[in-house]
Design an enzyme around this catalytic site. Structure first.
Site, PDB file in Angstrom:
ATOM      1  N   GLU A   1       0.656  -0.871  -0.309  1.00 23.77           N
ATOM      2  CA  GLU A   1       0.133   0.026   0.338  1.00 23.77           C
ATOM      3  C   GLU A   1       1.099   1.354  -0.297  1.00 23.77           C
ATOM      4  O   GLU A   1       1.414   0.962   0.841  1.00 23.77           O
ATOM      5  CB  GLU A   1      -0.719   0.581   0.901  1.00 23.77           C
ATOM      6  CG  GLU A   1      -2.293  -0.997   1.727  1.00 23.77           C
ATOM      7  CD  GLU A   1      -1.078  -1.930   2.121  1.00 23.77           C
ATOM      8  OE1 GLU A   1      -0.860  -2.601   2.905  1.00 23.77           O
ATOM      9  OE2 GLU A   1      -2.408  -3.611   2.206  1.00 23.77           O
TER      10      GLU A   1
ATOM     11  N   TYR B   1       7.441   2.485  -7.289  1.00 19.78           N
ATOM     12  CA  TYR B   1       7.000   0.881  -7.758  1.00 19.78           C
ATOM     13  C   TYR B   1       6.385   0.956  -9.219  1.00 19.78           C
ATOM     14  O   TYR B   1       6.186  -0.299  -9.898  1.00 19.78           O
ATOM     15  CB  TYR B   1       5.929   0.990  -6.865  1.00 19.78           C
ATOM     16  CG  TYR B   1       6.577   0.748  -5.435  1.00 19.78           C
ATOM     17  CD1 TYR B   1       7.676   0.669  -5.103  1.00 19.78           C
ATOM     18  CD2 TYR B   1       4.838   1.918  -4.411  1.00 19.78           C
ATOM     19  CE1 TYR B   1       7.497   1.201  -3.464  1.00 19.78           C
ATOM     20  CE2 TYR B   1       5.893   2.154  -3.173  1.00 19.78           C
ATOM     21  CZ  TYR B   1       7.301   1.821  -3.045  1.00 19.78           C
ATOM     22  OH  TYR B   1       7.444   1.358  -1.550  1.00 19.78           O
TER      23      TYR B   1
END
Length: 163
Positions: free
Chosen positions: A116, A128
């Site tokens: 998350e 990411y």
């Protein structure tokens, strides 16, 4: 003889001697941080791998500049937290940690990795996404700011076997 001033880096498993560094970096990285007891429990949890990135140079002794905690259950894993010392950001430390996590998970035949991330954290989102993570969901009000405002978290996932 020539000596390099460039820092050398190593990613290794954390030990109990790293507790104060983990706590300090987390405290300086997050509004709501974990305490030493939280980290101690996680270091003792057999389902959690904790990796630290240590750097040293001719002029500076080895020090922890970042870490990542990963929980593994069966063939899936989740990043519990990742943090880089604010003074060492934009140095590739987060990428080094994540690449080592992905290498280890691939070696251990883990299929998927989840995390998350605060939807407003542009540097983390960029990292990411560059590693191949994709958004698979959202959590409204997941993160809290210093003023206790809520922010959106993106749930991201990568297929480790395919990375």
């Amino acid at each position: 003889m020539f000596f390099s001033k460039k820092a050398s880096s190593i990613v290794e498993e954390a030990s109990m001697e790293d507790l104060s560094n983990l706590t300090d970096i987390h405290r300086r990285s997050f509004t709501h941080s974990w305490n030493e007891g939280d980290f101690q429990k996680l270091l003792q949890d057999e389902t959690v791998q904790t990796l630290v990135l240590k750097r040293s140079s001719l002029l500076a002794k080895e020090q922890v500049v970042g870490f990542v905690l990963v929980r593994i259950v069966v063939d899936e894993a989740e990043i519990l937290t990742i943090a880089v010392d604010p003074d060492s950001r934009k140095s590739g430390a987060g990428r080094m940690l994540m690449e080592e996590v992905l290498r280890r998970l691939y070696r251990d035949r883990i299929a998927k990795l989840f995390l998350e991330v605060d939807a407003t954290n542009k540097p983390a989102l960029s990292l990411y996404q560059s590693l191949g993570f994709r958004k698979v969901g959202e959590r409204k009000g997941y993160y809290r700011t210093a003023s206790d405002a809520a922010s959106l978290a993106w749930i991201m996932q990568i297929d480790v076997a395919g990375s």
